[in-house]
Design a protein around this motif. Structure first.
Motif, PDB file in Angstrom:
ATOM      1  N   UNK A   1       0.855  -1.206   0.000  1.00  9.37           N
ATOM      2  CA  UNK A   1       0.000   0.000   0.000  1.00  9.37           C
ATOM      3  C   UNK A   1       0.881   1.243   0.000  1.00  9.37           C
ATOM      4  N   UNK A   2       0.259   2.376  -0.234  1.00 12.46           N
ATOM      5  CA  UNK A   2       0.977   3.658  -0.205  1.00 12.46           C
ATOM      6  C   UNK A   2       1.069   4.108   1.250  1.00 12.46           C
ATOM      7  N   UNK A   3       2.237   4.546   1.662  1.00 10.30           N
ATOM      8  CA  UNK A   3       2.407   5.008   3.045  1.00 10.30           C
ATOM      9  C   UNK A   3       3.532   6.036   3.106  1.00 10.30           C
ATOM     10  N   UNK A   4       3.521   6.793   4.183  1.00 14.24           N
ATOM     11  CA  UNK A   4       4.661   7.669   4.469  1.00 14.24           C
ATOM     12  C   UNK A   4       5.530   6.915   5.467  1.00 14.24           C
TER      13      UNK A   4
ATOM     14  N   UNK B   1      11.210  14.535  13.698  1.00  9.65           N
ATOM     15  CA  UNK B   1      11.118  13.936  12.362  1.00  9.65           C
ATOM     16  C   UNK B   1      12.332  14.348  11.534  1.00  9.65           C
ATOM     17  N   UNK B   2      13.032  13.375  10.971  1.00  6.71           N
ATOM     18  CA  UNK B   2      14.259  13.696  10.247  1.00  6.71           C
ATOM     19  C   UNK B   2      14.097  13.592   8.729  1.00  6.71           C
ATOM     20  N   UNK B   3      13.569  12.476   8.258  1.00  5.78           N
ATOM     21  CA  UNK B   3      13.447  12.246   6.814  1.00  5.78           C
ATOM     22  C   UNK B   3      12.181  11.440   6.565  1.00  5.78           C
ATOM     23  N   UNK B   4      11.545  11.666   5.436  1.00  7.87           N
ATOM     24  CA  UNK B   4      10.397  10.806   5.123  1.00  7.87           C
ATOM     25  C   UNK B   4      10.275  10.606   3.620  1.00  7.87           C
ATOM     26  N   UNK B   5       9.694   9.488   3.248  1.00  6.97           N
ATOM     27  CA  UNK B   5       9.379   9.180   1.857  1.00  6.97           C
ATOM     28  C   UNK B   5       7.951   8.674   1.802  1.00  6.97           C
ATOM     29  N   UNK B   6       7.175   9.175   0.854  1.00  9.92           N
ATOM     30  CA  UNK B   6       5.814   8.679   0.659  1.00  9.92           C
ATOM     31  C   UNK B   6       5.756   7.978  -0.679  1.00  9.92           C
TER      32      UNK B   6
END
Ligand SMILES: Cc1cc2nc3c(=O)[nH]c(=O)nc-3n(C[C@H](O)[C@H](O)[C@H](O)COP(=O)(O)OP(=O)(O)OC[C@H]3O[C@@H](n4cnc5c(N)ncnc54)[C@H](O)[C@@H]3O)c2cc1C
Length: 454
Positions: free
Chosen positions: A246-249, A259-264
């Motif tokens: 599924x799509x998620x962050x 919060x340092x880094x994120x990818x969605x």
């Protein structure tokens, strides 16, 4: 220039490229082209044994040596066998490792447009997919590898394999001797394009990093797998959802919760933990952060961009709807049930029947579920290497070493790793182009290299 007997040393080649992967082939092709070399002594078979694959020529101008029994494995397995050659928009922000300014400087020398034109010229038409990734129209990585090998042949590059290089020794008066179990070669210039440590069965096992160190280079303190699946703790609920995508962050938070880094993007639950593009992209950020902050953690949000308050408010909007049916609007049922179980909530309740603490615990799992990650799947399963030789030890106009004149480097051996999408190949093409053309031009006594274009 003389040897111990007072005679001029005989060079077996002007240039030896160590490693015939993406960066090495690119480097060798452009070195060969720039030297206007018409030799054509490469053999066409890709997996022939040494006796037929290796040429006995000792006078080739550009020789590429590779230790693998099969040339170009990483190109062939890339992009699920389709080879994601590049991305339509490549920016330095798509990379980690050395500084953005340094990475930009190299990328700007061989742009995406240059890449598309280069492959077109080799007869490889590229198509752009909705994700921005570029693949050959044939959807077959062999098209890319065969074209590169043919271009190398046309440029007079002599590719020899399996010929693993064990030592590189600078000669007193300039040039190098490279030695392996197969023998020795003397060359005026050496390009170390031996990759990092990812997919060691392809021949890239880190020996190149040791060779660079022996020639005076440093290697970053941490050399770790990047674009690698992550392993969750044995009892963690993510493992029970194996096969679900599924799509998620996916985000990394510091030990203090920042919060340092994120990818969605899309992600995949597996029997060992987590995989899929978003997880692969975040993996190096989590594991590198852990080298500084052991408490750095991974969180999943199934409501990307939503705060805890927004997720809670969304649950409360359900009114008479059961909480399970509400969750099913956004999540696959298996995940919805798992999150309800995690929050200790019966699935037939309406959000208003749930006490505030449990409802907020559910909202927290929706928008910031902590996943206890105990490690990664290692270099065997990693697409790329984070860490390597720092770019500040290279002359970025030429990719020549600042520590060892005449030595050049390109590709994954350097401290640059990109996200998923063709960025790592673009780095290999760009740095390989700069190294190849610079080596040739240095031999021909050209002095202004920085503006050379393909
Ligand atoms: C499964 C997988 C899929 C990938 N998919 C993509 C993708 O679709 N798009 C993308 O952009 N990137 C992708 N990558 C990453 C990309 O393949 C690499 O970043 C890129 O190939 C690096 O090129 P390189 O030439 O620097 O190193 P490598 O490709 O690793 O080549 C190094 C070569 O050097 C040789 N060598 C090493 N040591 C020696 C020695 N001592 N003597 C002689 N030879 C030596 C090795 O045998 C090897 O052939 C993928 C990687 C993997 C593992």
């Amino acid at each position: 220039m003389t040897d111990a007997s007072g005679k001029s040393p005989v060079f077996d080649a002007d240039i030896v490229v160590i490693g015939a992967g993406a960066a090495g082939l690119m480097s060798a092709i452009h070195a060969g082209r720039a030297m206007h070399c018409e030799r054509s002594n490469i053999v066409s078979s890709m997996s022939a044994p040494t006796t037929t694959a290796s040429t006995t020529s000792t006078t080739a101008r550009v020789v590429a040596l590779d230790g693998a029994h099969r040339i170009g494995i990483k190109i062939l397995v890339a992009g699920g066998g389709r080879c994601n050659v590049t991305h339509h928009a490549v920016r330095e922000q798509d990379y980690a490792g050395s500084t953005s300014a340094a990475i930009r400087r190299v990328l700007s020398r061989f742009t995406v447009a240059d890449c598309v034109a280069f492959f077109n010229q080799l007869g490889v038409e590229l198509k752009q997919e909705d994700t921005g990734k570029l693949f050959p129209v044939t959807d077959d990585a062999h098209t890319v590898l065969n074209a590169l090998l043919e271009a190398a042949r046309t440029a007079g590059v002599d590719i020899r394999w399996p010929q693993r290089v064990q030592t590189i020794t600078p000669l007193v008066d300039g040039g190098f001797e490279v030695v392996g179990a197969w023998g020795a070669l003397r060359a005026r210039r050496v390009a170390l394009c031996s990759g990092g440590k990812s997919l060691p069965k392809s021949g890239s096992d880190g020996l190149g990093l040791e060779l660079a160190q022996k020639l005076g280079h440093s290697v970053t303190e941490h050399v770790i797998p990047s674009l690698v699946p992550l392993v969750a703790s044995a009892q963690h609920w993510v493992r029970t959802l194996s096969g679900l995508t599924l799509e998620a962050e996916v985000r990394v938070v510091s030990g203090t919760g920042k919060r340092l880094t994120s990818f969605t993007n899309s992600m995949l639950f597996t029997h060992f933990g987590l995989s899929g593009p978003a997880v692969l992209d975040i993996s190096r950020y989590l594991m590198m952060e852990r080298t500084r902050d052991a408490a750095a953690a991974l969180q999943l949000s199934f409501m990307p961009g939503c705060s805890l308050e927004q997720a809670d408010a969304w649950l409360l909007e359900a009114k008479a709807q059961t909480v399970l049916s509400r969750l099913r609007e956004k999540l696959p049922e298996r995940l919805a049930k798992t999150l309800l179980e995690g929050a200790g909530i019966a699935s037939d309740r309406t959000p208003k029947q749930i006490d505030r603490d449990r409802r907020r615990a559910l909202a927290q799992l929706m928008c910031g579920a902590p996943v206890e990650i105990v490690g990664d799947r290692g270099f065997t399963h990693a697409e790329v290497t984070a860490g390597g030789v720092p770019l500040n030890e290279m002359n970025l106009s030429t990719m020549e070493s600042r520590k060892c004149p005449g030595l050049y480097m390109a590709g994954e051996i350097l401290d640059v790793d990109g996200r998923i999408g063709g960025f790592n190949f673009q780095w290999a093409w760009a740095s390989g182009f700069v190294a190849g053309i610079s080596m040739a031009l240095s031999l021909d006594s050209f002095t202004t290299l920085s503006e050379a274009k393909p």
